[in-house]
Design a protein around this motif. Structure first.
Motif, PDB file in Angstrom:
ATOM      1  N   ILE A 198       0.849  -1.286  -0.049  1.00  0.00           N
ATOM      2  CA  ILE A 198       0.020  -0.040   0.029  1.00  0.00           C
ATOM      3  C   ILE A 198       0.988   1.446   0.025  1.00  0.00           C
ATOM      4  CG2 ILE A 198      -1.817   1.249   1.457  1.00  0.00           C
ATOM      5  CD1 ILE A 198      -2.812  -1.331   2.463  1.00  0.00           C
ATOM      6  N   CYS A 199       1.643   1.410   0.681  1.00  0.00           N
ATOM      7  CA  CYS A 199       2.907   2.345   0.868  1.00  0.00           C
ATOM      8  C   CYS A 199       3.588   2.514  -0.597  1.00  0.00           C
ATOM      9  CB  CYS A 199       3.818   2.274   1.950  1.00  0.00           C
ATOM     10  SG  CYS A 199       3.202   2.353   3.427  1.00  0.00           S
ATOM     11  N   GLN A 200       3.964   1.308  -1.080  1.00  0.00           N
ATOM     12  CA  GLN A 200       4.655   1.556  -2.541  1.00  0.00           C
ATOM     13  C   GLN A 200       3.626   2.256  -3.593  1.00  0.00           C
ATOM     14  OE1 GLN A 200       5.346  -2.224  -4.671  1.00  0.00           O
ATOM     15  NE2 GLN A 200       7.424  -1.684  -4.447  1.00  0.00           N
ATOM     16  N   ILE A 201       2.451   1.749  -3.610  1.00  0.00           N
ATOM     17  CA  ILE A 201       1.382   2.155  -4.440  1.00  0.00           C
ATOM     18  C   ILE A 201       1.338   3.813  -4.226  1.00  0.00           C
ATOM     19  CG2 ILE A 201      -1.056   1.963  -5.208  1.00  0.00           C
ATOM     20  CD1 ILE A 201      -0.794  -1.004  -4.582  1.00  0.00           C
ATOM     21  N   GLY A 202       1.155   4.170  -2.842  1.00  0.00           N
ATOM     22  CA  GLY A 202       0.881   5.313  -2.750  1.00  0.00           C
ATOM     23  C   GLY A 202       1.849   6.442  -2.904  1.00  0.00           C
ATOM     24  N   PHE A 203       3.251   5.845  -3.065  1.00  0.00           N
ATOM     25  CA  PHE A 203       4.250   6.554  -3.362  1.00  0.00           C
ATOM     26  C   PHE A 203       4.249   6.844  -4.758  1.00  0.00           C
ATOM     27  CE2 PHE A 203       8.866   6.687  -4.593  1.00  0.00           C
ATOM     28  CZ  PHE A 203       9.117   8.116  -4.005  1.00  0.00           C
ATOM     29  N   SER A 204       3.950   5.752  -5.547  1.00  0.00           N
ATOM     30  CA  SER A 204       3.797   5.957  -7.105  1.00  0.00           C
ATOM     31  C   SER A 204       2.762   6.983  -7.352  1.00  0.00           C
ATOM     32  CB  SER A 204       3.440   4.614  -7.711  1.00  0.00           C
ATOM     33  OG  SER A 204       2.180   4.225  -7.391  1.00  0.00           O
ATOM     34  N   LEU A 205       1.837   7.158  -6.794  1.00  0.00           N
ATOM     35  CA  LEU A 205       0.807   8.132  -6.926  1.00  0.00           C
ATOM     36  C   LEU A 205       1.036   9.548  -6.599  1.00  0.00           C
ATOM     37  CD1 LEU A 205      -2.590   5.925  -6.072  1.00  0.00           C
ATOM     38  CD2 LEU A 205      -1.468   6.600  -8.222  1.00  0.00           C
ATOM     39  N   GLY A 206       2.230   9.676  -6.080  1.00  0.00           N
ATOM     40  CA  GLY A 206       2.573  11.174  -5.625  1.00  0.00           C
ATOM     41  C   GLY A 206       2.531  11.569  -4.044  1.00  0.00           C
ATOM     42  N   PHE A 207       2.403  10.511  -3.271  1.00  0.00           N
ATOM     43  CA  PHE A 207       2.407  10.733  -1.943  1.00  0.00           C
ATOM     44  C   PHE A 207       3.641  10.367  -1.249  1.00  0.00           C
ATOM     45  CE2 PHE A 207      -2.225   9.944  -2.999  1.00  0.00           C
ATOM     46  CZ  PHE A 207      -2.744  10.959  -2.286  1.00  0.00           C
ATOM     47  N   ASP A 208       4.483  11.204  -1.695  1.00  0.00           N
ATOM     48  CA  ASP A 208       5.805  10.905  -1.053  1.00  0.00           C
ATOM     49  C   ASP A 208       6.497  10.579   0.071  1.00  0.00           C
ATOM     50  OD1 ASP A 208       6.566  11.688  -3.818  1.00  0.00           O
ATOM     51  OD2 ASP A 208       7.097  13.753  -3.507  1.00  0.00           O
ATOM     52  N   THR A 209       5.542  10.864   1.017  1.00  0.00           N
ATOM     53  CA  THR A 209       5.963  10.451   2.348  1.00  0.00           C
ATOM     54  C   THR A 209       5.247   9.289   3.180  1.00  0.00           C
ATOM     55  OG1 THR A 209       4.338  12.100   3.661  1.00  0.00           O
ATOM     56  CG2 THR A 209       6.599  12.779   3.008  1.00  0.00           C
ATOM     57  N   VAL A 210       4.388   8.808   2.425  1.00  0.00           N
ATOM     58  CA  VAL A 210       3.938   7.539   2.989  1.00  0.00           C
ATOM     59  C   VAL A 210       4.502   6.544   3.245  1.00  0.00           C
ATOM     60  CG1 VAL A 210       3.311   6.794   0.642  1.00  0.00           C
ATOM     61  CG2 VAL A 210       1.682   5.897   2.554  1.00  0.00           C
ATOM     62  N   GLY A 211       4.502   6.064   4.636  1.00  0.00           N
ATOM     63  CA  GLY A 211       5.264   4.885   5.181  1.00  0.00           C
ATOM     64  C   GLY A 211       6.570   5.231   5.087  1.00  0.00           C
ATOM     65  N   ARG A 212       6.928   6.349   5.156  1.00  0.00           N
ATOM     66  CA  ARG A 212       8.556   6.823   4.989  1.00  0.00           C
ATOM     67  C   ARG A 212       9.139   6.583   6.521  1.00  0.00           C
ATOM     68  NH1 ARG A 212      11.644  11.549   6.418  1.00  0.00           N
ATOM     69  NH2 ARG A 212      13.237  11.789   4.760  1.00  0.00           N
TER      70      ARG A 212
END
Length: 304
Positions: A198-212
């Motif tokens: 889920i974090c990987q998908i979120g990052f690919s969608l432009g949510f740069d800090t998700v799960g960081r």
């Protein structure tokens, strides 16, 4: 915001780095918790090693503290080594640095282009000063270093120090590296596959800090205790816009199966990389790094 292209070798044998690399991101401390001090992974590892072996001489860290004081006093616009991420200016510099510093030869295959987004101007310095001067006693070079001058006795290896978000450039080589990092991470933390996806998908969608995941140091007031923790940012999981945006993508991806208990699984357990230092048990040099027992005057590393 500025987009730049840098180069870095990505170590995939550290669980924290594996988490970030497999997501497609590079750690660059900037989004800090207000109750802690964000620190670079390099700086965190130095203090972690000190915590595990209190007999380690703190001289190297003391010299870094002196270098930081010079930056704060005379070059405040430059990015601190303690919070910034390190990159190479060119691909050639990355390979030269690996050889000159005597690093593992396998790192040559782990050099990647990083598409980096930052809201600050990069600090560009010659890493040769660190290689040849940091363990000495002379101080003048620190001013040359922060001024961006080249070390006079060797060909420069220009290094970028900055903060922001790094996206690993997508190509067949980096895809293999990300898969290697993922396999290492899942082997260590098998129950975090769904959260990671889920974090990987979120990052690919432009949510740069998700799960960081980022390192932090906590210095407790009026206490000799210094604590280090690796913290994971899941604040977006409570954000309605994030949830609404990611739902359609989740349906298009093949997700790992839910754990038997029906939950999303567990977060990676980085607790073995936490540390706690009691400064009472450390040398005077190490105490000075944290300003311990200097409450009645401002610590000046060049004087003390």
């Amino acid at each position: 915001m500025k987009l730049s292209q840098y180069y870095a070798y990505l170590e995939t044998r550290n669980p924290l780095t594996c988490w970030e690399v497999s997501i497609g991101r590079v750690i660059a401390p900037e989004h800090n918790d207000p109750n802690s001090i964000g620190i670079s992974l390099w700086g965190y590892n130095r203090i972690f090693n000190l915590a595990k072996n209190s007999q380690i001489n703190g001289y190297y860290l003391l010299r870094e503290c002196q270098l930081e004081w010079v930056r704060q006093k005379f070059f405040p616009h430059k990015c601190s080594r303690f919070i910034g991420a390190f990159f190479f200016k060119t691909l050639d510099d990355a390979h030269i640095g690996i050889d000159r510093w005597g690093l593992k030869s396998r790192l040559h295959d782990q050099v990647c282009k990083i598409n980096f987004i930052s809201n600050r101007d990069p600090t560009i310095v010659d890493s040769n000063f660190i290689t040849y001067c940091l363990n000495g006693h002379e101080l003048k070079w620190m001013f040359d270093y922060w001024s961006g001058k080249a070390y006079p006795k060797d060909n420069p290896i220009w290094e970028i120090i900055t903060t922001g978000i790094g996206h690993i450039d997508a190509n067949p080589q980096t895809e293999l590296l990300r898969q290697e990092a993922y396999q290492r991470m899942i082997k260590r933390f098998p129950k975090c596959q769904l959260i990671h996806k889920i974090c990987q998908i979120g990052f690919s969608l432009g949510f740069d800090t998700v799960g960081r995941v980022a390192p932090f140091v906590q210095i407790l007031p009026d206490s000799p205790i210094v604590k280090g923790k690796l913290m994971i940012d899941l604040r977006l999981w409570k954000d309605d816009f994030f949830i609404k945006t990611i739902k359609p993508s989740l349906k298009r991806h093949k997700l790992p199966p839910l754990p038997d208990d029906g939950s999303f699984g567990t977060l990676p357990d980085f607790s073995s990389y936490f540390f706690e230092i009691n400064l009472e048990n450390m040398s005077r040099d190490v105490q000075k790094l944290f300003g311990y027992k200097t409450k009645n005057k401002k610590f000046n590393p060049l004087r003390d």
